[in-house]
Enzyme design. Sequence first.
Site, PDB file in Angstrom:
ATOM      1  N   TRP A 142       0.962  -1.225  -0.087  1.00 57.44           N
ATOM      2  CA  TRP A 142      -0.104  -0.039   0.139  1.00 57.44           C
ATOM      3  C   TRP A 142       0.828   1.260   0.045  1.00 57.44           C
ATOM      4  O   TRP A 142       0.274   2.388  -0.225  1.00 57.44           O
ATOM      5  CB  TRP A 142      -0.982   0.093   1.302  1.00 57.44           C
ATOM      6  CG  TRP A 142      -0.161  -0.250   2.571  1.00 57.44           C
ATOM      7  CD1 TRP A 142       0.119  -1.415   3.167  1.00 57.44           C
ATOM      8  CD2 TRP A 142       0.793   0.694   3.185  1.00 57.44           C
ATOM      9  NE1 TRP A 142       0.960  -1.486   4.145  1.00 57.44           N
ATOM     10  CE2 TRP A 142       1.345  -0.112   4.397  1.00 57.44           C
ATOM     11  CE3 TRP A 142       1.124   2.028   3.222  1.00 57.44           C
ATOM     12  CZ2 TRP A 142       2.246   0.642   5.289  1.00 57.44           C
ATOM     13  CZ3 TRP A 142       1.850   2.588   4.223  1.00 57.44           C
ATOM     14  CH2 TRP A 142       2.370   1.458   5.070  1.00 57.44           C
ATOM     15  N   LYS A 166      -2.557  -9.156  -7.035  1.00 56.70           N
ATOM     16  CA  LYS A 166      -3.533  -9.009  -5.842  1.00 56.70           C
ATOM     17  C   LYS A 166      -2.858  -7.702  -5.094  1.00 56.70           C
ATOM     18  O   LYS A 166      -1.878  -7.792  -4.489  1.00 56.70           O
ATOM     19  CB  LYS A 166      -3.421 -10.205  -4.953  1.00 56.70           C
ATOM     20  CG  LYS A 166      -4.131 -10.062  -3.705  1.00 56.70           C
ATOM     21  CD  LYS A 166      -3.848 -10.586  -2.175  1.00 56.70           C
ATOM     22  CE  LYS A 166      -2.878  -9.846  -1.765  1.00 56.70           C
ATOM     23  NZ  LYS A 166      -3.481  -8.288  -1.241  1.00 56.70           N
ATOM     24  N   PRO A 167      -3.562  -6.477  -5.221  1.00 58.41           N
ATOM     25  CA  PRO A 167      -3.046  -5.443  -4.450  1.00 58.41           C
ATOM     26  C   PRO A 167      -3.447  -5.352  -3.103  1.00 58.41           C
ATOM     27  O   PRO A 167      -4.206  -6.141  -2.477  1.00 58.41           O
ATOM     28  CB  PRO A 167      -3.675  -4.056  -5.284  1.00 58.41           C
ATOM     29  CG  PRO A 167      -4.936  -4.666  -5.779  1.00 58.41           C
ATOM     30  CD  PRO A 167      -4.698  -6.452  -5.771  1.00 58.41           C
ATOM     31  N   CYS A 276      10.645   1.420   2.375  1.00 60.01           N
ATOM     32  CA  CYS A 276      11.464   0.523   2.771  1.00 60.01           C
ATOM     33  C   CYS A 276      12.825   0.884   2.820  1.00 60.01           C
ATOM     34  O   CYS A 276      13.920   0.571   3.351  1.00 60.01           O
ATOM     35  CB  CYS A 276      11.331  -0.839   2.143  1.00 60.01           C
ATOM     36  SG  CYS A 276      11.246  -0.600   0.375  1.00 60.01           S
ATOM     37  N   GLU A 377      12.701  -2.220  11.831  1.00 61.16           N
ATOM     38  CA  GLU A 377      12.251  -1.401  11.020  1.00 61.16           C
ATOM     39  C   GLU A 377      11.228  -0.422  11.745  1.00 61.16           C
ATOM     40  O   GLU A 377      10.137  -1.001  12.430  1.00 61.16           O
ATOM     41  CB  GLU A 377      11.779  -1.989   9.564  1.00 61.16           C
ATOM     42  CG  GLU A 377      11.420  -1.009   8.814  1.00 61.16           C
ATOM     43  CD  GLU A 377      10.969  -1.859   7.568  1.00 61.16           C
ATOM     44  OE1 GLU A 377      11.184  -1.318   6.283  1.00 61.16           O
ATOM     45  OE2 GLU A 377      10.206  -2.928   7.402  1.00 61.16           O
TER      46      GLU A 377
HETATM   47  P1  ADP Z   1       2.712  -4.533   5.696  1.00 58.40           P
HETATM   48  O1  ADP Z   1       2.942  -4.871   6.998  1.00 58.40           O
HETATM   49  O2  ADP Z   1       3.890  -3.417   5.147  1.00 58.40           O
HETATM   50  O3  ADP Z   1       1.095  -4.236   5.365  1.00 58.40           O
HETATM   51  P2  ADP Z   1       2.380  -6.945   4.310  1.00 58.40           P
HETATM   52  O4  ADP Z   1       3.696  -7.544   3.800  1.00 58.40           O
HETATM   53  O5  ADP Z   1       1.621  -7.245   5.423  1.00 58.40           O
HETATM   54  O6  ADP Z   1       3.215  -5.432   4.552  1.00 58.40           O
HETATM   55  O7  ADP Z   1       1.651  -6.622   2.761  1.00 58.40           O
HETATM   56  C1  ADP Z   1       2.088  -6.407   1.622  1.00 58.40           C
HETATM   57  C2  ADP Z   1       1.030  -7.212   0.862  1.00 58.40           C
HETATM   58  O8  ADP Z   1       1.192  -8.683   1.304  1.00 58.40           O
HETATM   59  C3  ADP Z   1      -0.110  -6.773   0.731  1.00 58.40           C
HETATM   60  O9  ADP Z   1      -0.652  -6.981  -0.684  1.00 58.40           O
HETATM   61  C4  ADP Z   1      -0.853  -7.771   1.628  1.00 58.40           C
HETATM   62  O10 ADP Z   1      -2.290  -8.062   1.325  1.00 58.40           O
HETATM   63  C5  ADP Z   1      -0.163  -8.903   1.196  1.00 58.40           C
HETATM   64  N1  ADP Z   1      -0.309 -10.053   2.118  1.00 58.40           N
HETATM   65  C6  ADP Z   1      -0.178 -10.110   3.671  1.00 58.40           C
HETATM   66  N2  ADP Z   1      -0.019 -11.221   4.311  1.00 58.40           N
HETATM   67  C7  ADP Z   1      -0.268 -12.059   3.257  1.00 58.40           C
HETATM   68  C8  ADP Z   1      -0.463 -13.541   3.108  1.00 58.40           C
HETATM   69  N3  ADP Z   1      -0.491 -14.318   4.373  1.00 58.40           N
HETATM   70  N4  ADP Z   1      -0.447 -13.952   1.856  1.00 58.40           N
HETATM   71  C9  ADP Z   1      -0.276 -13.393   0.648  1.00 58.40           C
HETATM   72  N5  ADP Z   1      -0.282 -11.965   0.963  1.00 58.40           N
HETATM   73  C10 ADP Z   1      -0.305 -11.411   2.186  1.00 58.40           C
END
Ligand code: ADP
Length: 473
Positions: A142, A166-167, A276, A377
């Site tokens: 995001w 998948k955003p 990042c 971080e």
């Molecule tokens: P942040 O903590 O910065 O939000 P994430 O790694 O959780 O970073 O999110 C980055 C992307 O990974 C987003 O598109 C989120 O929906 C996706 N995401 C988070 N958890 C999972 C998961 N278990 N499987 C697939 N995608 C995921």
Amino acid sequence: MLINGQWIQTTQTFAVTNPATGEVLESVADGSASDATAAIDAAHNAMPAWSGTTAHERSAILYRAWQLMLDAKESLALLMTQEQGKPLKAARTEVQYGADFLLWFAEEAKRLYGETIPSARKDQRFMVQHQPVGVVAAITPWNYPVSMITRKLAPALAAGCTVVLKPAEATPLCAMAIVKILVQAGVPDGVVNVVTTSNPAPVGEIFCTDKRVRKLTFTGSTPVGKKLATAAAPQLKRVSMELGGHAPFIVFADADPVHAAKGAALIKFLNTGQACICPNRIYVHETILQPFLDTLKTRVSKLAVGNGQHDGIAIGPLVNQQAIDKVSAQVTDAKNKGATVLTGGTTLSEGDYGHGHFYAPTVLADVTPDMLIYREETFGPVAAVISFNDDDDIIALANDTDYGLAAYIYTQNISTAMRTFEALRFGIIGINDINPTSAAAPFGGMKESGLGREGAREGIAEYLETKLGGLSI
Ligand code: ADP
């Protein structure tokens, strides 16, 4: 969602909110594992025709998308500010950066040169070709909701791959806006598919386990990246991972402390600290610490915080309450262990701030290795300053992290610059420079910051297989 050229709305939806105001912008389709499978079906079926197009045809489509994206710069920037929170000026910069990848890979598409290699056998010829890896699954974050998509989709499409995207759940609207541009530019049905969801795990699971997906490209946190890479491993899927960072920012004794502090104020507070490549550990030589801190404090205390749609705002909201909680916990821990708050250090919740997720831009001095902020971080607007002296092995201190994405060096001495550049275990290093990123330059991390590179010549190689032909004549 977009599956096989059809825009799909589901009865199940989730709300997208403005992080500055709490207002609901729109409700979008809440996709499931079966939608992910349908998207992969479409991408798989579209693969033969798309990979059969010429590089010139694919290039022309990406070039048109670049033009359309620049035409839509203002509306995309406004949407980004509303959905993600960054100030309009920063949003425009990101749209430009995002568009740069479309142009860059429109050009690179035409330069997928093969090779002939001399053989030891007189009657043999070796030839090498590059072919698209196959269906690509992309998962994006995001914080840069436009450029992180084009940085993946442009090279994938240029290479001849089809895509399922998948955003992030916080920013599906920007994703759909970009994909609409790709469709308008002439990307055929099924070549790009989008699954929006509030529950990423089941969709991610399908991306990792469906054999037709041959490449997973992910930008996000290190824990999620590791989970996905592990899930993709049994099928030996190709993976690219752009993960977290813990950037050191080293200001040597011979640096100009004022210039360095101005740089630190810009790059640390980029995107409200939610990038990042933001410096997390600012090491300043003790002999120039005071002028550095004075400049940093003055600059940071002047940063205007608020709704990024308003004029003069430099710092937008954080993405959600969890982000505020993490930043607050790091600052409290640092204060309890002896850090000095030079400015900021509090959540902002009065008046209009109360509707969003705001934290005051903060400078901490006297940071030490026992503090959470020294190890974790931050992903928020807190600059942590640590002083060092000639007895400290500054390179060992900077390298003492599992991360290895960005690092910054300030020095007037070319030998110090070169030695430090070569010794740091980080993928991207700014030398008296806070913006070492461009569509033309390879972006990516070492160690637990990731695998692979995005942008540059390397960026398209991530979506290609190398095929060798041995020909007897
Ligand atoms: P942040 O903590 O910065 O939000 P994430 O790694 O959780 O970073 O999110 C980055 C992307 O990974 C987003 O598109 C989120 O929906 C996706 N995401 C988070 N958890 C999972 C998961 N278990 N499987 C697939 N995608 C995921």
